[in-house]
Scaffold this active site. Structure first.
Site, PDB file in Angstrom:
ATOM      1  N   ARG A   1      11.211   3.047   7.426  1.00  0.00           N
ATOM      2  CA  ARG A   1      12.294   3.860   6.870  1.00  0.00           C
ATOM      3  C   ARG A   1      13.563   3.776   7.717  1.00  0.00           C
ATOM      4  O   ARG A   1      14.678   3.756   7.189  1.00  0.00           O
ATOM      5  CB  ARG A   1      11.829   5.318   6.725  1.00  0.00           C
TER       6      ARG A   1
ATOM      7  N   GLY B   1       2.338  -2.964   1.871  1.00  0.00           N
ATOM      8  CA  GLY B   1       2.662  -2.246   0.641  1.00  0.00           C
ATOM      9  C   GLY B   1       3.842  -1.309   0.849  1.00  0.00           C
ATOM     10  O   GLY B   1       4.697  -1.163  -0.033  1.00  0.00           O
TER      11      GLY B   1
ATOM     12  N   SER C   1       1.375   9.835  -3.617  1.00  0.00           N
ATOM     13  CA  SER C   1       1.782   8.627  -2.887  1.00  0.00           C
ATOM     14  C   SER C   1       3.181   8.790  -2.318  1.00  0.00           C
ATOM     15  O   SER C   1       4.159   8.934  -3.050  1.00  0.00           O
ATOM     16  CB  SER C   1       1.738   7.411  -3.819  1.00  0.00           C
TER      17      SER C   1
ATOM     18  N   GLN D   1       4.707   6.442  -0.846  1.00  0.00           N
ATOM     19  CA  GLN D   1       5.443   5.207  -1.144  1.00  0.00           C
ATOM     20  C   GLN D   1       6.167   5.337  -2.482  1.00  0.00           C
ATOM     21  O   GLN D   1       7.331   4.955  -2.623  1.00  0.00           O
ATOM     22  CB  GLN D   1       4.490   4.015  -1.189  1.00  0.00           C
TER      23      GLN D   1
ATOM     24  N   ASP E   1      -4.851   7.198   5.635  1.00  0.00           N
ATOM     25  CA  ASP E   1      -5.151   5.936   6.329  1.00  0.00           C
ATOM     26  C   ASP E   1      -6.265   6.080   7.365  1.00  0.00           C
ATOM     27  O   ASP E   1      -6.641   5.098   8.004  1.00  0.00           O
ATOM     28  CB  ASP E   1      -3.881   5.416   7.024  1.00  0.00           C
TER      29      ASP E   1
ATOM     30  N   ARG F   1     -10.675  -0.218   0.450  1.00  0.00           N
ATOM     31  CA  ARG F   1     -11.122   0.384   1.706  1.00  0.00           C
ATOM     32  C   ARG F   1     -12.347   1.264   1.554  1.00  0.00           C
ATOM     33  O   ARG F   1     -13.073   1.486   2.526  1.00  0.00           O
ATOM     34  CB  ARG F   1      -9.996   1.244   2.278  1.00  0.00           C
TER      35      ARG F   1
ATOM     36  N   ARG G   1      -7.008  -1.830   9.409  1.00  0.00           N
ATOM     37  CA  ARG G   1      -7.712  -0.592   9.776  1.00  0.00           C
ATOM     38  C   ARG G   1      -9.241  -0.770   9.734  1.00  0.00           C
ATOM     39  O   ARG G   1      -9.955  -0.092  10.468  1.00  0.00           O
ATOM     40  CB  ARG G   1      -7.255   0.570   8.900  1.00  0.00           C
TER      41      ARG G   1
HETATM   42  C1  S3P Z   1       2.782   5.259   3.545  1.00  0.00           C
HETATM   43  C2  S3P Z   1       2.132   5.893   2.524  1.00  0.00           C
HETATM   44  C3  S3P Z   1       0.689   5.752   2.249  1.00  0.00           C
HETATM   45  C4  S3P Z   1      -0.051   5.091   3.401  1.00  0.00           C
HETATM   46  C5  S3P Z   1       0.698   3.938   3.988  1.00  0.00           C
HETATM   47  C6  S3P Z   1       2.057   4.381   4.490  1.00  0.00           C
HETATM   48  C7  S3P Z   1       4.225   5.472   3.727  1.00  0.00           C
HETATM   49  O1  S3P Z   1       0.531   4.946   1.089  1.00  0.00           O
HETATM   50  O2  S3P Z   1      -1.334   4.667   2.999  1.00  0.00           O
HETATM   51  O3  S3P Z   1      -0.023   3.360   5.055  1.00  0.00           O
HETATM   52  O4  S3P Z   1       4.769   5.103   4.777  1.00  0.00           O
HETATM   53  O5  S3P Z   1       4.855   6.024   2.817  1.00  0.00           O
HETATM   54  P1  S3P Z   1       0.548   5.595  -0.406  1.00  0.00           P
HETATM   55  O6  S3P Z   1       1.883   6.151  -0.627  1.00  0.00           O
HETATM   56  O7  S3P Z   1       0.273   4.443  -1.328  1.00  0.00           O
HETATM   57  O8  S3P Z   1      -0.557   6.595  -0.394  1.00  0.00           O
END
Ligand code: S3P
Length: 422
Positions: free
Chosen positions: A10, A78, A152, A154, A305, A336, A379
């Protein structure tokens, strides 16, 4: 401890979208974050490494990304991919997003759904909404109210980053609060963002669009998701007494700490302080006798995580640990849920997947003796090595390379604590 991965991604993205020079200290220099840095450069920001973990970003301003000359490669990440997709969706450019074999299997349609409402259009993608994917950003982004179908961070962050370029208010309604680093960083860079409770576990986040993001200083605290590995190692390796310095204790990231303490872990939270707008503390962990517990599904977003390494603690505990509501684990760097169960089962631990729950029958000791398939998942690799610290027979992993995506110094750190990793 290495810098927090979520905040590192970020910091680079916000720095690239802000006007002026953002200075970042403590950046995680893992492969995932380096790929985000390269993407910011390809989108027109000036990105310079100025020292160890110290970076300077010259930003382009909200909506100012330039069309990249080549596909953006996010490797294994991701988070990098989805957040940058959101940021690019609010700009009038076309960009192609790609990644490694693991990232190419992960669902992207979940991000495209809200981004299409904002005005972005996918021009090409692989079957099932997968990478490689070419996205045309919106010329006139539309502010939306969006309720993500899954918890989520993300997804929430992709929508907020796209909403930066839209006029008016973009709102994300979360039924279960997820990590709030994007909201905090929006405010830190000068955007106006309002966060109010929504239902028993949720939040409603509203961003006023088209802010003038101003460059800022960012101090990245240590990553609690990385600290989880030496922490659990200390709990299960007899005689251990380890202090982890400056670990972020943001309440939306501390589900593992609460769970381990419920299991009887001796973890002292020392010297609580604030660093760079986040609460951090030193964590002292000592070898402990652990007992199985029931981990409620509502806790999952605060430790999403950490389940592989919690499963390792559970295998070393006495009694049954049931970890509920782990559907999202199926779409991480690997499946996972399956990979964690296989890691335990092949090393003599009684384990079952019941619907979306992982149920581990701990016997206080792990037999070990097997090689764990890591499926390109950092992980799983680190969890298996931690499990080997106290197992009767050594535990192997098929591939250590992906550890460098999030924790490049892991093996050296574990050696310095006395682990025998060959
Ligand atoms: C993250 C959100 C999580 C997490 C990833 C980091 C982030 O994913 O598993 O390692 O930095 O926003 P999800 O938003 O898909 O749950």
């Amino acid at each position: 401890m290495p810098g927090d991965k979520s905040i590192s991604h970020r910091a680079l993205i916000f720095g690239a979208l802000a006007a002026g020079e953002t200075r970042i200290s403590g950046l995680l220099e893992g492969e995932d974050v380096i790929n985000t840095a390269k993407a910011m450069r390809a989108l027109g920001a000036t990105v310079t490494r100025t020292g160890e973990d110290a970076w300077s970003i010259g930003g382009v301003g909200v909506g100012g990304f330039a069309k990249p000359a080549h596909p953006l490669d996010f490797g294994n990440s991701g988070t990098g991919c989805r957040l940058v997709m959101g940021a690019a969706a609010g700009c009038p450019i076309t960009a192609t997003f790609d990644g490694d074999a693991s990232l190419r299997k992960r669902p992207m349609q979940r991000v495209l759904d809200p981004l299409e409402r904002i005005g972005a259009r996918p021009l090409a993608m692989a079957d099932g909404g997968r990478l490689p994917l070419t996205l045309a950003g919106a010329h006139d982004p539309i502010p939306i109210i969006y309720e993500p179908p899954v918890a989520s961070a993300q997804l929430k962050s992709a929508v907020l980053l796209a909403g930066l370029a839209a006029p008016g208010e973009t709102t994300v309604i979360e039924n279960e609060a997820t990590r709030d680093h994007t909201e905090r960083m929006l405010a830190h860079f000068g955007a106006s963002v309002r966060v109010v409770p929504h239902g028993p576990h949720g939040r409603r986040v509203t961003l006023a669009g088209q802010p003038e993001l101003r460059a800022a200083e960012v101090m990245v605290p240590a990553d609690p998701s990385s600290a989880a590995f030496p922490l659990v190692a200390a709990l299960i390796a007899p005689g251990s007494d380890v202090i982890l310095l400056g670990v972020m204790t943001n309440p939306l990231r501390t589900g593992l700490l609460s769970t381990l303490r419920e299991m009887g872990a001796t973890i002292d939270i020392l010297a609580i302080r604030s660093e760079g707008g986040e609460e951090v503390a030193d964590l002292r962990a000592r070898a402990s006798s652990l007992t199985g517990v029931d981990v409620p599904a509502e806790r999952a977003p605060t430790m999403i995580d950490e389940y592989p390494v919690l499963a390792v603690a559970a295998a070393n505990a006495g009694g049954v640990t049931r970890m509920r509501g782990l559907k999202e684990l199926r779409v991480k760097e690997s499946d996972r849920l399956a990979a964690t169960a296989a890691m335990l089962r092949h090393n003599g631990v009684e384990v079952e997947i019941v619907d979306d729950d992982l149920v581990v029958a701990g016997k206080g000791r792990v037999a070990g003796g097997s090689q764990v398939a890591t499926h390109m998942d950092h992980r799983i690799a680190m969890s298996a090595l931690v499990m080997g610290l106290s197992s009767e027979q050594p535990i192997g992993i098929d591939d250590a390379a992906f550890i460098a995506t999030s924790f490049p110094g892991f093996i050296d750190l574990m050696h310095s604590l006395g682990a025998n990793i060959a």
